[in-house]
Enzyme design. Structure first.
Site, PDB file in Angstrom:
ATOM      1  N   GLU A  19       5.669  -8.951   2.640  1.00  0.00           N
ATOM      2  CA  GLU A  19       6.272  -7.661   3.358  1.00  0.00           C
ATOM      3  C   GLU A  19       7.492  -6.996   2.251  1.00  0.00           C
ATOM      4  O   GLU A  19       8.024  -6.244   2.951  1.00  0.00           O
ATOM      5  CB  GLU A  19       6.335  -7.645   4.666  1.00  0.00           C
ATOM      6  CG  GLU A  19       5.248  -8.262   5.642  1.00  0.00           C
ATOM      7  CD  GLU A  19       5.500  -8.361   7.093  1.00  0.00           C
ATOM      8  OE1 GLU A  19       5.615  -7.549   7.431  1.00  0.00           O
ATOM      9  OE2 GLU A  19       5.660  -9.594   7.291  1.00  0.00           O
TER      10      GLU A  19
ATOM     11  N   SER B  17       2.388  -7.040   9.167  1.00  0.00           N
ATOM     12  CA  SER B  17       1.708  -6.152   8.440  1.00  0.00           C
ATOM     13  C   SER B  17       0.364  -6.313   8.046  1.00  0.00           C
ATOM     14  O   SER B  17      -0.216  -5.520   7.239  1.00  0.00           O
ATOM     15  CB  SER B  17       2.637  -5.790   7.022  1.00  0.00           C
ATOM     16  OG  SER B  17       3.785  -5.263   7.409  1.00  0.00           O
TER      17      SER B  17
ATOM     18  N   TYR C  30       0.698   1.997   6.224  1.00  0.00           N
ATOM     19  CA  TYR C  30       1.749   2.472   5.582  1.00  0.00           C
ATOM     20  C   TYR C  30       1.451   3.650   4.592  1.00  0.00           C
ATOM     21  O   TYR C  30       2.135   3.816   3.676  1.00  0.00           O
ATOM     22  CB  TYR C  30       2.307   1.363   4.556  1.00  0.00           C
ATOM     23  CG  TYR C  30       2.559   0.199   5.522  1.00  0.00           C
ATOM     24  CD1 TYR C  30       3.975   0.499   6.315  1.00  0.00           C
ATOM     25  CD2 TYR C  30       2.295  -0.983   5.636  1.00  0.00           C
ATOM     26  CE1 TYR C  30       4.503  -0.527   7.227  1.00  0.00           C
ATOM     27  CE2 TYR C  30       2.585  -1.978   6.428  1.00  0.00           C
ATOM     28  CZ  TYR C  30       3.714  -1.942   7.254  1.00  0.00           C
ATOM     29  OH  TYR C  30       4.338  -2.745   8.023  1.00  0.00           O
TER      30      TYR C  30
ATOM     31  N   ARG D  42       9.051  -5.133  19.149  1.00  0.00           N
ATOM     32  CA  ARG D  42       7.945  -4.090  19.257  1.00  0.00           C
ATOM     33  C   ARG D  42       6.812  -5.004  19.466  1.00  0.00           C
ATOM     34  O   ARG D  42       6.141  -5.990  18.731  1.00  0.00           O
ATOM     35  CB  ARG D  42       7.609  -3.346  17.915  1.00  0.00           C
ATOM     36  CG  ARG D  42       6.562  -2.103  18.214  1.00  0.00           C
ATOM     37  CD  ARG D  42       5.940  -1.572  17.291  1.00  0.00           C
ATOM     38  NE  ARG D  42       4.964  -2.478  16.557  1.00  0.00           N
ATOM     39  CZ  ARG D  42       4.958  -2.860  15.250  1.00  0.00           C
ATOM     40  NH1 ARG D  42       5.940  -2.418  14.743  1.00  0.00           N
ATOM     41  NH2 ARG D  42       3.908  -3.710  14.985  1.00  0.00           N
TER      42      ARG D  42
ATOM     43  N   ASP E 112       2.711  -5.627  20.370  1.00  0.00           N
ATOM     44  CA  ASP E 112       1.357  -5.113  20.085  1.00  0.00           C
ATOM     45  C   ASP E 112       0.283  -5.559  20.992  1.00  0.00           C
ATOM     46  O   ASP E 112       0.118  -6.583  21.520  1.00  0.00           O
ATOM     47  CB  ASP E 112       0.874  -5.265  18.895  1.00  0.00           C
ATOM     48  CG  ASP E 112       1.792  -4.872  17.743  1.00  0.00           C
ATOM     49  OD1 ASP E 112       2.575  -3.779  18.062  1.00  0.00           O
ATOM     50  OD2 ASP E 112       2.065  -5.039  16.465  1.00  0.00           O
TER      51      ASP E 112
ATOM     52  N   GLU F   2       1.113  -9.743  19.503  1.00  0.00           N
ATOM     53  CA  GLU F   2       2.137 -10.393  18.769  1.00  0.00           C
ATOM     54  C   GLU F   2       3.472  -9.342  19.168  1.00  0.00           C
ATOM     55  O   GLU F   2       3.347  -8.347  19.440  1.00  0.00           O
ATOM     56  CB  GLU F   2       1.726 -10.462  17.211  1.00  0.00           C
ATOM     57  CG  GLU F   2       1.665  -9.220  16.699  1.00  0.00           C
ATOM     58  CD  GLU F   2       1.511  -9.443  15.197  1.00  0.00           C
ATOM     59  OE1 GLU F   2       2.288  -9.591  14.577  1.00  0.00           O
ATOM     60  OE2 GLU F   2       0.303  -9.517  14.918  1.00  0.00           O
TER      61      GLU F   2
ATOM     62  N   ASN G 261       7.003  -8.263  17.238  1.00  0.00           N
ATOM     63  CA  ASN G 261       7.876  -8.327  15.995  1.00  0.00           C
ATOM     64  C   ASN G 261       9.303  -8.012  16.053  1.00  0.00           C
ATOM     65  O   ASN G 261       9.851  -7.384  17.263  1.00  0.00           O
ATOM     66  CB  ASN G 261       7.410  -6.885  15.409  1.00  0.00           C
ATOM     67  CG  ASN G 261       6.145  -6.895  14.791  1.00  0.00           C
ATOM     68  OD1 ASN G 261       5.592  -7.244  13.735  1.00  0.00           O
ATOM     69  ND2 ASN G 261       5.153  -6.306  15.653  1.00  0.00           N
TER      70      ASN G 261
ATOM     71  N   GLY H 199       9.516  -2.248  11.421  1.00  0.00           N
ATOM     72  CA  GLY H 199       9.521  -1.335  10.637  1.00  0.00           C
ATOM     73  C   GLY H 199      10.399  -0.226  10.691  1.00  0.00           C
ATOM     74  O   GLY H 199      10.152   0.358  11.915  1.00  0.00           O
TER      75      GLY H 199
END
Length: 284
Positions: free
Chosen positions: A13, A134, A198, A237, A239, A251, A253, A257
């Site tokens: 990443e 990612s 992205y 964050r 998900d 998961e 984070n 980002g």
């Protein structure tokens, strides 16, 4: 106060981390902070932290050697304060298998997991590395043969095999222990993969997500609970997948980002925070 923004790194990443770091550095300079960027590479993974002058390390790193507790341990040893979660919470959250075990024990709904391909009872399943982000190395498999091919492509990595729950993708940002809101992700390709994440224009984002009040509230509760159960700090964050009015945790984070397409800055606007506000709160 001098702030060093550490970005790049050596994980898969790296490019996203550079984009995150650049956006954060621009925000810091715009707000009048004494800040500069440091590009982490193989040859300066340790010296970057020991040979630069700074009062605070702003970690804009994703993936291994950045988000998994190892860099945090270095900073603890040299007694430098840093943004985000500490060593143990970072290490645990980086391991998707371990995180799911903790989430399930906390009463959070998760997709069925398999310890080995011999346990699979139905398809499709998802095969992915336990410590990548990612959507790097993610495979949706419809047969044992496809699972074996995914395993071959991911050889040398610890893997997670879980049932593929088809539904709408939701994410919740948490800032200092409080959920910011729920966002719905609708990739135009049908799969929220690396390219969809992205590339500007390839995904539509709805925030606040138009879901039932029950689902919205449950997503907020689950995200706050996983943040607390893992002992996370700053921003996280989580998900989820929404299917048949039920959400399934995927998961979390610990260093989400902060690029032009990133989700936490979008969610922060639901609380009236600009990008600069968010960066400042993470520092504070």
């Amino acid at each position: 106060m001098k702030i060093a923004v550490f970005m790049g790194g050596v994980s898969s990443e790296r490019e996203i981390s550079l984009r995150t770091g650049k956006a954060i550095l621009e925000s810091l300079i715009r707000q009048g902070y004494d800040a500069y960027g440091v590009d982490l590479k193989e040859d300066n993974l340790l010296t970057a932290f020991t040979e630069n002058e700074y009062d605070l390390a702003y970690l804009a790193l994703h993936g291994e050697f950045g988000e998994d507790g190892r860099i945090q341990a270095v900073l603890d040893i040299i007694k430098k304060p840093y943004t985000g979660s500490g060593v143990t919470p970072s290490a645990i959250a980086m391991d998707k298998n371990m995180t799911k075990i903790i989430a399930e024990k906390a009463g959070i709904r998760i997709p069925k997991s398999y310890r080995d391909k011999s346990e699979i009872i139905s398809f499709p399943v998802v095969v992915k590395p336990t410590t990548e982000g990612s959507s790097v190395g993610l495979y949706i498999c419809n047969s044992i043969e496809e699972v074996e091919k995914a395993e071959k492509n991911l050889m040398g990595k610890s893997l997670l095999i879980e049932e593929f729950v088809s539904g709408e993708e939701l994410t919740v940002g948490v800032l200092n222990g409080e959920p910011l809101g729920v966002l719905k992700i609708s990739p135009k390709s049908g799969l929220y993969d690396f390219q969809s994440k992205y590339t500007v224009g390839m995904t539509e984002y709805e925030y606040p997500a138009k879901v039932s009040p029950k689902v919205y509230e449950e997503a907020m509760i689950f995200s706050k609970k996983i943040h607390q159960e893992l002992g996370l700090s700053g921003v996280s964050r989580s998900d989820f997948i929404l299917k048949d009015d039920k959400i399934y945790f995927l998961e979390v984070n610990t260093c989400p980002g902060m690029t032009e397409t990133s989700l936490v800055p979008k969610l922060a606007t639901l609380k009236g925070y600009t990008f600069d506000d968010l960066v400042k709160k993470i520092i504070q």
